[in-house]
Motif scaffolding. Structure first.
Motif, mmCIF file in Angstrom:
data_model
loop_
_atom_site.group_PDB
_atom_site.id
_atom_site.type_symbol
_atom_site.label_atom_id
_atom_site.label_comp_id
_atom_site.label_asym_id
_atom_site.label_seq_id
_atom_site.Cartn_x
_atom_site.Cartn_y
_atom_site.Cartn_z
ATOM 1 N N LEU A 38 0.797 -1.233 0.000
ATOM 2 C CA LEU A 38 0.000 0.000 0.000
ATOM 3 C C LEU A 38 0.828 1.282 0.000
ATOM 4 N N ASP A 39 1.982 1.273 0.652
ATOM 5 C CA ASP A 39 2.707 2.520 0.915
ATOM 6 C C ASP A 39 4.179 2.390 0.523
ATOM 7 N N LEU A 40 4.582 3.097 -0.508
ATOM 8 C CA LEU A 40 5.953 3.038 -0.993
ATOM 9 C C LEU A 40 6.948 3.540 0.056
ATOM 10 N N ASP A 41 6.592 4.584 0.795
ATOM 11 C CA ASP A 41 7.484 5.091 1.841
ATOM 12 C C ASP A 41 7.731 4.036 2.916
ATOM 13 N N PHE A 42 6.688 3.299 3.284
ATOM 14 C CA PHE A 42 6.834 2.226 4.267
ATOM 15 C C PHE A 42 7.727 1.121 3.712
ATOM 16 N N LYS A 43 7.570 0.791 2.431
ATOM 17 C CA LYS A 43 8.400 -0.242 1.809
ATOM 18 C C LYS A 43 9.870 0.151 1.860
ATOM 19 N N ILE A 44 10.169 1.396 1.530
ATOM 20 C CA ILE A 44 11.551 1.872 1.567
ATOM 21 C C ILE A 44 12.092 1.833 3.001
ATOM 22 N N TRP A 45 11.262 2.234 3.966
ATOM 23 C CA TRP A 45 11.675 2.192 5.373
ATOM 24 C C TRP A 45 11.998 0.765 5.805
ATOM 25 N N VAL A 46 11.164 -0.205 5.395
ATOM 26 C CA VAL A 46 11.404 -1.607 5.758
ATOM 27 C C VAL A 46 12.690 -2.116 5.115
ATOM 28 N N ILE A 47 12.915 -1.779 3.865
ATOM 29 C CA ILE A 47 14.127 -2.233 3.163
ATOM 30 C C ILE A 47 15.371 -1.668 3.809
ATOM 31 N N LEU A 48 15.330 -0.399 4.204
ATOM 32 C CA LEU A 48 16.506 0.249 4.796
ATOM 33 C C LEU A 48 16.707 -0.097 6.269
ATOM 34 N N LEU A 49 15.711 -0.704 6.889
ATOM 35 C CA LEU A 49 15.773 -1.052 8.306
ATOM 36 C C LEU A 49 16.829 -2.028 8.618
#
Length: 58
Positions: free
Chosen positions: A47-58
């Protein structure tokens, strides 16, 4: 575990490979949808590209 899960018909419960419920849908006034936390995270990533990027960079 969710109370009353044995009362649900098989068409309302999606089970994983190990037989554990991962998605449950209950209709009616008090109905709703419950999903396993891993499935919920995957859905949120979709749903949320910003959340996806945050998860990947986590």
């Amino acid at each position: 575990m969710i109370a009353g899960i044995d009362d649900l018909s098989s068409d309302k419960v999606v089970k994983g490979a190990n037989g554990a419920p991962i998605l449950i849908t209950i209709s009616g006034n008090e109905g709703g949808t419950w999903m396993h936390r891993w499935l919920a995270i995957d859905f949120a990533i979709w749903l949320d590209l910003d959340f996806k990027i945050w998860v990947i960079l986590l």
